[in-house]
Design a protein around this motif. Structure first.
Motif, PDB file in Angstrom:
ATOM      1  N   LYS A 113       7.163  -2.198   4.443  1.00 13.05           N
ATOM      2  CA  LYS A 113       7.381  -3.190   4.916  1.00 13.05           C
ATOM      3  C   LYS A 113       7.210  -3.198   6.547  1.00 13.05           C
ATOM      4  N   TYR A 114       7.476  -2.018   7.262  1.00 12.90           N
ATOM      5  CA  TYR A 114       7.349  -2.241   8.765  1.00 12.90           C
ATOM      6  C   TYR A 114       6.098  -1.383   8.851  1.00 12.90           C
ATOM      7  N   CYS A 115       5.111  -1.322   7.969  1.00 17.14           N
ATOM      8  CA  CYS A 115       3.807  -0.707   8.500  1.00 17.14           C
ATOM      9  C   CYS A 115       2.760  -1.557   7.827  1.00 17.14           C
ATOM     10  N   PHE A 116       2.115  -1.218   6.875  1.00 18.52           N
ATOM     11  CA  PHE A 116       0.955  -2.311   6.557  1.00 18.52           C
ATOM     12  C   PHE A 116       1.228  -2.657   5.287  1.00 18.52           C
ATOM     13  N   GLY A 117       2.281  -2.926   4.630  1.00 14.56           N
ATOM     14  CA  GLY A 117       2.910  -3.866   3.592  1.00 14.56           C
ATOM     15  C   GLY A 117       2.213  -3.649   2.136  1.00 14.56           C
ATOM     16  N   ARG A 118       2.310  -4.843   1.636  1.00 17.60           N
ATOM     17  CA  ARG A 118       1.863  -5.072   0.305  1.00 17.60           C
ATOM     18  C   ARG A 118       0.250  -4.676   0.254  1.00 17.60           C
ATOM     19  N   GLN A 119      -0.472  -5.005   1.440  1.00 20.93           N
ATOM     20  CA  GLN A 119      -1.833  -4.732   1.517  1.00 20.93           C
ATOM     21  C   GLN A 119      -2.343  -3.629   1.845  1.00 20.93           C
ATOM     22  N   GLY A 120      -1.757  -2.723   2.450  1.00 21.04           N
ATOM     23  CA  GLY A 120      -2.104  -1.401   2.907  1.00 21.04           C
ATOM     24  C   GLY A 120      -3.154  -1.639   3.952  1.00 21.04           C
ATOM     25  N   ARG A 121      -4.018  -0.444   4.250  1.00 19.01           N
ATOM     26  CA  ARG A 121      -5.015  -0.604   4.964  1.00 19.01           C
ATOM     27  C   ARG A 121      -6.229   0.347   4.609  1.00 19.01           C
ATOM     28  N   SER A 122      -7.213  -0.313   3.921  1.00 22.85           N
ATOM     29  CA  SER A 122      -8.384   0.146   3.436  1.00 22.85           C
ATOM     30  C   SER A 122      -9.255   0.961   4.748  1.00 22.85           C
ATOM     31  N   PRO A 123      -9.677   2.188   4.172  1.00 23.50           N
ATOM     32  CA  PRO A 123      -9.608   2.885   2.838  1.00 23.50           C
ATOM     33  C   PRO A 123      -8.408   3.909   2.745  1.00 23.50           C
ATOM     34  N   ASP A 124      -7.750   4.249   3.847  1.00 29.55           N
ATOM     35  CA  ASP A 124      -6.493   5.293   4.034  1.00 29.55           C
ATOM     36  C   ASP A 124      -5.488   5.125   3.741  1.00 29.55           C
ATOM     37  N   ILE A 125      -4.768   4.099   3.758  1.00 34.15           N
ATOM     38  CA  ILE A 125      -3.624   3.680   3.358  1.00 34.15           C
ATOM     39  C   ILE A 125      -3.309   2.568   2.410  1.00 34.15           C
ATOM     40  N   PRO A 126      -2.920   3.291   1.192  1.00 35.59           N
ATOM     41  CA  PRO A 126      -2.765   2.488  -0.180  1.00 35.59           C
ATOM     42  C   PRO A 126      -1.872   1.324   0.247  1.00 35.59           C
ATOM     43  N   PRO A 127      -1.701   0.257  -0.617  1.00 36.46           N
ATOM     44  CA  PRO A 127      -0.890  -0.721  -0.649  1.00 36.46           C
ATOM     45  C   PRO A 127       0.674  -0.078  -0.888  1.00 36.46           C
ATOM     46  N   ASP A 128       1.421  -0.782  -0.259  1.00 36.94           N
ATOM     47  CA  ASP A 128       3.010  -0.176  -0.578  1.00 36.94           C
ATOM     48  C   ASP A 128       3.226   1.012  -0.141  1.00 36.94           C
ATOM     49  N   SER A 129       2.679   1.604   0.860  1.00 36.08           N
ATOM     50  CA  SER A 129       2.779   2.794   1.292  1.00 36.08           C
ATOM     51  C   SER A 129       3.937   3.272   2.501  1.00 36.08           C
TER      52      SER A 129
END
Length: 412
Positions: free
Chosen positions: A176-192
């Protein structure tokens, strides 16, 4: 300059791959061939090649931004975010927000509480970002940003305020306080959830806006605007409004430095982009009066700004003011006759306006006791919603008729 949805003017599909703060790479921008990109809801942000002043009242009524308790209370909740196995028993962990979703632990002590940075200061940190499990996704030896301006992920913005100069801390944050449900492609998956190793290197007051050169002011305002675009693309509309408002305050600040004509024009261009994007964000939150003010500020300086015309038409339509919205959208269509988005919106509004007039006619007929039945055109329309101003008007007419009948009867 529009695409599907009520988007902002500087977003490209590859934004999610950007770093924590660098969202300005020219590779992220895509060129557009028309003044407005075709799209069902016509929501696009201004690009640097295209054209989009909020005030404090624009934020009134919006959900408050998360803020940091200043009491450094230790965690007490049983529910904790994923963390090292001994985290719950380790007294060094601080539950920053009291929800168990954001925790901080000191690894290397700092120079004392009096050295903690405060909001609006420019801070520089060393940052290592890891997925849970230790996979490093980003390392930055010197990341500088303005504390409290939402220039970085909220986990950083919130926890840095609790760090001392020279301190190194480990932060464990829910998605919630990072990249949320979308994540950050390609290195951070959703909800991480993420682990952040942070060292506070320096903190200093932000530069005096009055002393910034024209180039510096333009660059600073653009950075805030681009961060607002980032928040908008992630549907964080409150944070987007916050960033656009900061950008507009930078642009509108007084200056002790003379600017060139080109710099003055560039500042106006950035201001128009911010106002257009601000209006799009306010529309997403159904803040129609604020969005209308933003559009009007653009149109005062640029009467033919097609995005401002379109969004003003959208605002009026949302308020049920179809009669006022239609000529505004027609003005936008005249500027770009081939734009399918405006055509579609105009068609919808024309139908709604016709239905509204039909309902109004039928309502007046009933209020005045006309015995004739509804016309074929108006059949099955009476069940539609009726704008309050028409109901008020019809009621006034009916009451006037009754009063006139009473007066005539009394005279007879």
């Amino acid at each position: 300059m529009a695409s599907g949805g009520e988007g902002l003017d500087d977003i490209s599909p590859d934004w999610a791959g950007a770093s924590l703060v660098d969202l300005t790479s020219p590779e992220l921008a895509k060129s557009n061939t028309s003044t407005l990109d075709s799209g069902e809801d016509f929501e696009v942000l201004d690009n640097d090649e295209e054209e989009e002043e909020g005030r404090d009242e624009d934020l009134i009524g919006l959900p408050p931004l998360e803020d940091v308790p200043r009491n450094d209370g230790r965690e007490t909740a049983a529910s904790q975010p994923p963390a090292p196995e001994d985290a719950e028993e380790t007294p060094e962990w601080v539950d920053v927000l009291g929800s168990g979703l954001l925790k901080k632990k000191v690894i290397v002590a700092g120079q004392g509480p009096e050295t903690r940075p405060v909001k609006s200061q420019d801070v520089t940190v060393r940052l290592k970002t890891m997925l849970q499990g230790g996979t490093v996704v980003e390392e930055n030896p010197s990341l500088t940003f303005t504390l409290g301006d939402c220039d970085v992920i909220q986990a950083l913005d919130l926890c840095i305020q609790l760090m001392e100069m020279g301190e190194t801390a480990l932060i464990i944050s829910d998605a919630k306080y990072c990249f949320g449900r979308q994540g950050r492609s390609p290195d951070i998956p959703p909800d991480s959830s993420l682990e952040l190793e942070v060292e506070l290197l320096s903190a200093q007051d932000a530069p005096d806006l009055e002393l910034l050169s024209g180039k510096e002011k333009i660059e600073l305002a653009n950075r805030k605007r681009e961060r607002g675009n980032f928040h908008y693309q992630r549907a964080d509309y409150v944070l987007a409004i916050n960033s656009y408002d900061i950008a507009l305050k930078i642009i509108g600040s007084s200056s002790k430095v003379d600017f060139t004509q080109e710099e003055e024009e560039a500042l106006v261009d950035v201001k128009m982009k911010c106002l257009n994007n601000l209006a799009a964000s306010q529309l997403k939150l159904d803040h129609y009066d604020a969005a209308l003010r933003s559009c009007n500020q653009v149109l005062e300086q640029q009467p033919d700004n097609i995005k401002a015309l379109f969004r003003k038409g959208k605002v009026l339509a949302q308020q049920g003011e179809y009669k006022e919205a239609i000529p505004i959208l027609k003005a936008a269509l005249k500027l770009e006759p081939s734009n399918k988005t405006i055509h579609t919106e105009l068609s919808k509004l024309a139908k709604k306006h016709a239905d509204q007039k039909c309902v109004e006619t039928e309502m007046y007929r009933k209020m005045l006791g006309n015995p004739s039945g509804p016309t074929a055109k108006c059949k099955d329309k009476s069940s539609r919603s009726i704008p309050w101003k028409w109901l008020f008007g019809a009621t006034a007419v009916a009451l006037g008729g009754v009063a006139l009948s009473v007066v005539i009867a009394a005279r007879n």
